[in-house]
Design an enzyme around this catalytic site. Structure first.
Site, short mmCIF file in Angstrom:
data_model
loop_
_atom_site.label_atom_id
_atom_site.label_comp_id
_atom_site.label_asym_id
_atom_site.label_seq_id
_atom_site.Cartn_x
_atom_site.Cartn_y
_atom_site.Cartn_z
N SER A 205 0.86 -1.22 0.18
CA SER A 205 0.02 0.20 0.06
C SER A 205 0.77 1.17 -0.05
O SER A 205 1.86 1.22 0.59
CB SER A 205 -0.77 -0.07 1.20
OG SER A 205 -1.42 1.36 1.31
N TYR B 147 -2.05 -0.53 10.29
CA TYR B 147 -2.11 -1.01 8.66
C TYR B 147 -0.91 -0.66 8.13
O TYR B 147 -0.44 -1.51 7.30
CB TYR B 147 -3.47 -0.49 8.33
CG TYR B 147 -3.75 -0.74 6.84
CD1 TYR B 147 -4.14 -2.09 6.22
CD2 TYR B 147 -3.42 0.34 5.72
CE1 TYR B 147 -4.34 -2.06 4.89
CE2 TYR B 147 -3.46 0.15 4.59
CZ TYR B 147 -4.03 -1.14 4.05
OH TYR B 147 -4.22 -1.09 2.65
P1 NDP Z 1 -11.64 -5.40 0.36
O1 NDP Z 1 -12.18 -4.82 1.92
O2 NDP Z 1 -12.70 -4.90 -0.95
O3 NDP Z 1 -11.67 -6.71 -0.17
C1 NDP Z 1 -10.99 -7.67 0.93
C2 NDP Z 1 -10.88 -9.02 0.40
O4 NDP Z 1 -10.08 -9.80 1.28
C3 NDP Z 1 -12.27 -9.81 0.72
O5 NDP Z 1 -12.22 -10.75 -0.67
C4 NDP Z 1 -12.08 -10.43 1.94
O6 NDP Z 1 -12.89 -11.64 1.83
C5 NDP Z 1 -10.72 -10.79 1.84
N1 NDP Z 1 -10.21 -11.16 3.31
C6 NDP Z 1 -10.04 -10.42 4.41
N2 NDP Z 1 -9.34 -10.82 5.33
C7 NDP Z 1 -9.32 -12.17 4.89
C8 NDP Z 1 -8.68 -13.27 5.89
N3 NDP Z 1 -8.46 -13.11 6.82
N4 NDP Z 1 -8.55 -14.36 4.85
C9 NDP Z 1 -9.07 -14.42 3.59
N5 NDP Z 1 -9.52 -13.26 2.71
C10 NDP Z 1 -9.61 -12.22 3.69
O7 NDP Z 1 -10.15 -4.89 0.13
P2 NDP Z 1 -9.40 -4.06 -1.19
O8 NDP Z 1 -9.80 -4.86 -2.47
O9 NDP Z 1 -9.50 -2.75 -0.94
O10 NDP Z 1 -8.04 -4.53 -0.88
C11 NDP Z 1 -7.18 -5.48 -1.28
C12 NDP Z 1 -5.83 -5.47 -1.02
O11 NDP Z 1 -5.35 -4.09 -1.56
C13 NDP Z 1 -5.48 -5.45 0.47
O12 NDP Z 1 -4.41 -6.14 0.86
C14 NDP Z 1 -5.42 -3.81 0.79
O13 NDP Z 1 -4.75 -3.79 1.94
C15 NDP Z 1 -4.56 -3.41 -0.51
N6 NDP Z 1 -4.74 -2.15 -0.59
C16 NDP Z 1 -6.32 -1.42 -0.91
C17 NDP Z 1 -6.13 -0.09 -1.04
C18 NDP Z 1 -7.56 0.48 -1.34
O14 NDP Z 1 -7.49 1.66 -1.37
N7 NDP Z 1 -8.83 -0.15 -1.60
C19 NDP Z 1 -4.98 0.91 -0.96
C20 NDP Z 1 -3.82 0.10 -0.80
C21 NDP Z 1 -3.57 -1.22 -0.61
P3 NDP Z 1 -14.42 -11.73 2.25
O15 NDP Z 1 -15.04 -10.87 1.16
O16 NDP Z 1 -14.91 -12.96 2.54
O17 NDP Z 1 -14.61 -10.60 3.53
#
Ligand code: NDP
Length: 248
Positions: free
Chosen positions: A143, A157
């Protein structure tokens, strides 16, 4: 045979966008999810209706037994694992550091750091030439927060993403001569549901004026960077990071 890409947390957001682009580029796709089975199955149905081979497996990446089960399921699917996208990640309510307790730190670090390590380990065991594999690529979702620190929001985070950056650099060197490339993508402010988990669904629009491009990013724009790093076009790139931040 079509290569297999495993995307953790592929039920929505950046993971789902990556799954769609990977399927369109000819990968078999396995997504994992934590709780939202219906959304994961909907992504799989969409990919299959577009002609791709796709599967969804429930697994909490922070739980070692569930990660081992995820990879055991993957071993039973057709196609050889060639790409792991460590995408699953969480953040919690916006807070200052003095409001963050050990339980929260354990939750955030467990999913974001331990989860990525465990999945990387299982992928290396399957892809490394040292273990009889044929090589591959790991792409870690870091990130922009790893650089910016996320003050007054979620320093925990940001620190978890700093750990992902260090893991990316170290693992890239460990497996560089074993056929595996390891790189990271640092998204900036991307329109997904993760911001609602921090208590502010409209966070991207509030902060977009601080982005040099004056807008938030789309999950599909992050997916493009992931797919490039995963591809042979990035054959000489390892231990590197792509910023997908609109210049922030
Ligand atoms: P979302 O919250 O939209 O989606 C998160 C996803 O991760 C979901 O599919 C969720 O599953 C899954 N998940 C969460 N915890 C677990 C776990 N313990 N085990 C398995 N699956 C898990 O996140 P984003 O798409 O926004 O983010 C994706 C990645 O990008 C993350 O690593 C985030 O930190 C990173 N990121 C995002 C940014 C943003 O602005 N959006 C900016 C910088 C980095 P379920 O649907 O079942 O809960």
């Amino acid at each position: 045979m079509q290569p297999m890409m495993l995307i953790t947390g592929g039920s929505r957001g950046i993971g789902a966008a990556t799954a769609r682009l990977a399927a369109a580029r000819g990968y078999r796709v396995c997504i994992s999810y934590r709780r939202r089975r219906d959304q994961a199955q909907a992504v799989v149905a969409e990919l299959r209706s577009a002609g791709a081979e796709a599967w969804a497996v429930q697994a909490d990446v922070g739980c070692e037994a569930e990660v081992q089960n995820l990879f055991a399921e993957l071993d039973r699917l057709p196609g050889e694992l060639r790409v792991l996208v460590n995408n699953a990640g969480i953040l919690e309510s916006q807070a200052r550091l003095e409001q963050i307790d050990a339980a929260r730190l354990e939750r955030v670090l467990r999913t974001n750091v331990i989860g990525s390590f465990l999945c990387a380990r299982e992928a290396v065991l399957r892809m490394s030439t040292r273990h009889g594999g044929r090589g591959g690529a790991i792409v870690n979702l870091s990130s922009g927060a790893a650089r910016l620190g996320a003050p007054n929001e979620y320093v925990d985070y940001a620190a978890s993403k700093g750990a992902i950056d260090s893991m990316t650099i170290g693992l890239a060197k460990e497996v560089a001569d074993e056929g595996i490339r390891v790189n990271g993508v640092r998204p900036g402010l991307i329109y997904t549901e993760i911001h609602a988990d921090g208590g502010e669904p409209g966070r991207v629009d509030r902060l977009k004026g601080a982005v040099p491009m004056q807008r938030g990013g789309r999950p599909e724009e992050v997916a493009e960077a992931v797919l490039w790093l995963a591809s042979d076009a990035a054959a000489y790139t390892t231990g590197s990071f792509i910023e997908v931040t609109g210049g922030r």
